[in-house]
Motif scaffolding. Structure first.
Motif, PDB file in Angstrom:
ATOM      1  N   ARG A 211      -5.183   3.362 -10.114  1.00  0.00           N
ATOM      2  CA  ARG A 211      -3.977   3.689  -9.363  1.00  0.00           C
ATOM      3  C   ARG A 211      -4.259   3.716  -7.872  1.00  0.00           C
ATOM      4  O   ARG A 211      -3.529   3.136  -7.064  1.00  0.00           O
ATOM      5  CB  ARG A 211      -3.404   5.035  -9.809  1.00  0.00           C
ATOM      6  CG  ARG A 211      -2.102   5.412  -9.088  1.00  0.00           C
ATOM      7  CD  ARG A 211      -1.713   6.853  -9.314  1.00  0.00           C
ATOM      8  NE  ARG A 211      -2.751   7.807  -8.935  1.00  0.00           N
ATOM      9  CZ  ARG A 211      -3.059   8.135  -7.684  1.00  0.00           C
ATOM     10  NH1 ARG A 211      -2.424   7.583  -6.680  1.00  0.00           N
ATOM     11  NH2 ARG A 211      -4.012   9.006  -7.426  1.00  0.00           N
ATOM     12  N   ALA A 212      -5.337   4.376  -7.478  1.00  0.00           N
ATOM     13  CA  ALA A 212      -5.701   4.477  -6.058  1.00  0.00           C
ATOM     14  C   ALA A 212      -5.995   3.092  -5.469  1.00  0.00           C
ATOM     15  O   ALA A 212      -5.560   2.778  -4.354  1.00  0.00           O
ATOM     16  CB  ALA A 212      -6.902   5.397  -5.884  1.00  0.00           C
ATOM     17  N   ALA A 213      -6.712   2.257  -6.218  1.00  0.00           N
ATOM     18  CA  ALA A 213      -7.053   0.914  -5.734  1.00  0.00           C
ATOM     19  C   ALA A 213      -5.803   0.040  -5.613  1.00  0.00           C
ATOM     20  O   ALA A 213      -5.637  -0.679  -4.614  1.00  0.00           O
ATOM     21  CB  ALA A 213      -8.064   0.258  -6.672  1.00  0.00           C
ATOM     22  N   VAL A 214      -4.910   0.101  -6.586  1.00  0.00           N
ATOM     23  CA  VAL A 214      -3.677  -0.690  -6.533  1.00  0.00           C
ATOM     24  C   VAL A 214      -2.818  -0.240  -5.359  1.00  0.00           C
ATOM     25  O   VAL A 214      -2.286  -1.068  -4.613  1.00  0.00           O
ATOM     26  CB  VAL A 214      -2.899  -0.591  -7.872  1.00  0.00           C
ATOM     27  CG1 VAL A 214      -1.492  -1.131  -7.728  1.00  0.00           C
ATOM     28  CG2 VAL A 214      -3.638  -1.323  -8.974  1.00  0.00           C
ATOM     29  N   GLU A 215      -2.685   1.061  -5.153  1.00  0.00           N
ATOM     30  CA  GLU A 215      -1.893   1.573  -4.033  1.00  0.00           C
ATOM     31  C   GLU A 215      -2.486   1.152  -2.694  1.00  0.00           C
ATOM     32  O   GLU A 215      -1.761   0.789  -1.771  1.00  0.00           O
ATOM     33  CB  GLU A 215      -1.788   3.094  -4.099  1.00  0.00           C
ATOM     34  CG  GLU A 215      -0.826   3.584  -5.151  1.00  0.00           C
ATOM     35  CD  GLU A 215      -0.755   5.095  -5.229  1.00  0.00           C
ATOM     36  OE1 GLU A 215      -1.477   5.788  -4.471  1.00  0.00           O
ATOM     37  OE2 GLU A 215       0.035   5.592  -6.051  1.00  0.00           O
ATOM     38  N   ARG A 216      -3.818   1.194  -2.580  1.00  0.00           N
ATOM     39  CA  ARG A 216      -4.478   0.790  -1.333  1.00  0.00           C
ATOM     40  C   ARG A 216      -4.203  -0.682  -1.026  1.00  0.00           C
ATOM     41  O   ARG A 216      -3.895  -1.048   0.104  1.00  0.00           O
ATOM     42  CB  ARG A 216      -5.987   1.017  -1.448  1.00  0.00           C
ATOM     43  CG  ARG A 216      -6.524   2.001  -0.468  1.00  0.00           C
ATOM     44  CD  ARG A 216      -8.027   2.123  -0.434  1.00  0.00           C
ATOM     45  NE  ARG A 216      -8.781   1.830  -1.637  1.00  0.00           N
ATOM     46  CZ  ARG A 216      -9.073   2.690  -2.591  1.00  0.00           C
ATOM     47  NH1 ARG A 216      -8.656   3.942  -2.509  1.00  0.00           N
ATOM     48  NH2 ARG A 216      -9.780   2.336  -3.642  1.00  0.00           N
ATOM     49  N   LEU A 217      -4.315  -1.538  -2.038  1.00  0.00           N
ATOM     50  CA  LEU A 217      -4.097  -2.968  -1.819  1.00  0.00           C
ATOM     51  C   LEU A 217      -2.623  -3.267  -1.555  1.00  0.00           C
ATOM     52  O   LEU A 217      -2.296  -4.107  -0.724  1.00  0.00           O
ATOM     53  CB  LEU A 217      -4.591  -3.770  -3.023  1.00  0.00           C
ATOM     54  CG  LEU A 217      -6.106  -3.826  -3.180  1.00  0.00           C
ATOM     55  CD1 LEU A 217      -6.486  -4.506  -4.471  1.00  0.00           C
ATOM     56  CD2 LEU A 217      -6.732  -4.566  -1.998  1.00  0.00           C
ATOM     57  N   ALA A 218      -1.726  -2.597  -2.272  1.00  0.00           N
ATOM     58  CA  ALA A 218      -0.293  -2.823  -2.082  1.00  0.00           C
ATOM     59  C   ALA A 218       0.156  -2.354  -0.703  1.00  0.00           C
ATOM     60  O   ALA A 218       1.132  -2.870  -0.149  1.00  0.00           O
ATOM     61  CB  ALA A 218       0.496  -2.121  -3.173  1.00  0.00           C
ATOM     62  N   LEU A 219      -0.552  -1.395  -0.139  1.00  0.00           N
ATOM     63  CA  LEU A 219      -0.238  -0.900   1.194  1.00  0.00           C
ATOM     64  C   LEU A 219      -0.358  -2.009   2.234  1.00  0.00           C
ATOM     65  O   LEU A 219       0.418  -2.082   3.182  1.00  0.00           O
ATOM     66  CB  LEU A 219      -1.196   0.254   1.539  1.00  0.00           C
ATOM     67  CG  LEU A 219      -0.943   1.041   2.795  1.00  0.00           C
ATOM     68  CD1 LEU A 219       0.366   1.801   2.680  1.00  0.00           C
ATOM     69  CD2 LEU A 219      -2.082   2.017   3.021  1.00  0.00           C
ATOM     70  N   ASN A 220      -1.325  -2.912   2.051  1.00  0.00           N
ATOM     71  CA  ASN A 220      -1.564  -4.009   2.988  1.00  0.00           C
ATOM     72  C   ASN A 220      -0.804  -5.280   2.637  1.00  0.00           C
ATOM     73  O   ASN A 220      -0.886  -6.255   3.372  1.00  0.00           O
ATOM     74  CB  ASN A 220      -3.060  -4.327   3.055  1.00  0.00           C
ATOM     75  CG  ASN A 220      -3.846  -3.209   3.672  1.00  0.00           C
ATOM     76  OD1 ASN A 220      -3.383  -2.581   4.606  1.00  0.00           O
ATOM     77  ND2 ASN A 220      -5.010  -2.938   3.137  1.00  0.00           N
ATOM     78  N   ASP A 221      -0.118  -5.311   1.503  1.00  0.00           N
ATOM     79  CA  ASP A 221       0.589  -6.511   1.062  1.00  0.00           C
ATOM     80  C   ASP A 221       1.989  -6.128   0.608  1.00  0.00           C
ATOM     81  O   ASP A 221       2.205  -5.761  -0.541  1.00  0.00           O
ATOM     82  CB  ASP A 221      -0.189  -7.168  -0.080  1.00  0.00           C
ATOM     83  CG  ASP A 221       0.327  -8.548  -0.434  1.00  0.00           C
ATOM     84  OD1 ASP A 221       1.444  -8.898  -0.005  1.00  0.00           O
ATOM     85  OD2 ASP A 221      -0.379  -9.273  -1.141  1.00  0.00           O
ATOM     86  N   SER A 222       2.948  -6.204   1.533  1.00  0.00           N
ATOM     87  CA  SER A 222       4.306  -5.746   1.233  1.00  0.00           C
ATOM     88  C   SER A 222       5.037  -6.638   0.239  1.00  0.00           C
ATOM     89  O   SER A 222       6.081  -6.261  -0.271  1.00  0.00           O
ATOM     90  CB  SER A 222       5.120  -5.648   2.523  1.00  0.00           C
ATOM     91  OG  SER A 222       5.232  -6.919   3.119  1.00  0.00           O
ATOM     92  N   SER A 223       4.510  -7.817  -0.063  1.00  0.00           N
ATOM     93  CA  SER A 223       5.176  -8.701  -1.014  1.00  0.00           C
ATOM     94  C   SER A 223       4.820  -8.376  -2.464  1.00  0.00           C
ATOM     95  O   SER A 223       5.409  -8.918  -3.388  1.00  0.00           O
ATOM     96  CB  SER A 223       4.845 -10.161  -0.705  1.00  0.00           C
ATOM     97  OG  SER A 223       3.459 -10.382  -0.810  1.00  0.00           O
ATOM     98  N   VAL A 224       3.863  -7.478  -2.671  1.00  0.00           N
ATOM     99  CA  VAL A 224       3.482  -7.066  -4.025  1.00  0.00           C
ATOM    100  C   VAL A 224       4.436  -5.971  -4.504  1.00  0.00           C
ATOM    101  O   VAL A 224       4.723  -5.031  -3.776  1.00  0.00           O
ATOM    102  CB  VAL A 224       2.023  -6.545  -4.057  1.00  0.00           C
ATOM    103  CG1 VAL A 224       1.689  -5.914  -5.391  1.00  0.00           C
ATOM    104  CG2 VAL A 224       1.063  -7.664  -3.766  1.00  0.00           C
ATOM    105  N   VAL A 225       4.943  -6.122  -5.738  1.00  0.00           N
ATOM    106  CA  VAL A 225       5.830  -5.134  -6.346  1.00  0.00           C
ATOM    107  C   VAL A 225       5.045  -4.433  -7.443  1.00  0.00           C
ATOM    108  O   VAL A 225       4.514  -5.088  -8.349  1.00  0.00           O
ATOM    109  CB  VAL A 225       7.082  -5.810  -6.945  1.00  0.00           C
ATOM    110  CG1 VAL A 225       7.970  -4.793  -7.620  1.00  0.00           C
ATOM    111  CG2 VAL A 225       7.831  -6.571  -5.875  1.00  0.00           C
TER     112      VAL A 225
END
Length: 137
Positions: A90-104
């Motif tokens: 969860r923490a890793a997915v949130e960190r990566l999604a933070l830098n990529d706004s096109s990820v849902v």
């Protein structure tokens, strides 16, 4: 001053306004056609949208046409290999999604796999890059 996001309708306090030249140089205001930065008390980067029009609350403005949120075209379920690794995932997915706004990202649960995430991407290459970065995390 306070500003309003035309995309979300949220109102924010302006903490700093300025231009990049090449360092951040604070200014009192930006004029028409100037490109700058604004620092607000926005709590989530998901609230910031590319192409959004910022204005004073109560002020009627025409938003720039043509900007639309990115639409996910490819989806994948991501689950931890062990149930006790969910928080790390969860923490890793949130960190990566933070830098990529096109990820849902949406939470998902499977009877066989347990708790995980349904992740939407722009395409297969985007999915491969995101998953590689997730493995590196």
């Amino acid at each position: 001053d306070r500003i309003k996001s035309s995309a979300t309708g949220e109102v924010y306090e302006v903490l700093e306004l300025g231009v990049l030249s090449p360092e951040m140089v604070p200014m009192r205001h930006l004029g028409p056609g100037q490109v700058g930065y604004v620092v607000t008390g926005m709590k989530s980067t998901r609230a910031a949208r590319v192409g959004d029009t910022l204005c004073r609350p109560g002020e009627a403005v025409d938003v720039l046409p043509g900007f639309q949120p990115a639409k996910a075209m490819c989806f994948a379920g991501i689950y931890p290999s062990q149930a006790d690794e969910y928080e790390q995932l969860r923490a890793a997915v949130e960190r990566l999604a933070l830098n990529d706004s096109s990820v849902v990202v949406q939470k998902e649960s499977s009877g066989a796999l347990g708790a995980g995430f349904r992740v939407g991407y722009l395409g297969l290459l985007h999915m491969e890059v995101f998953q590689q970065r997730l493995e590196d995390e």
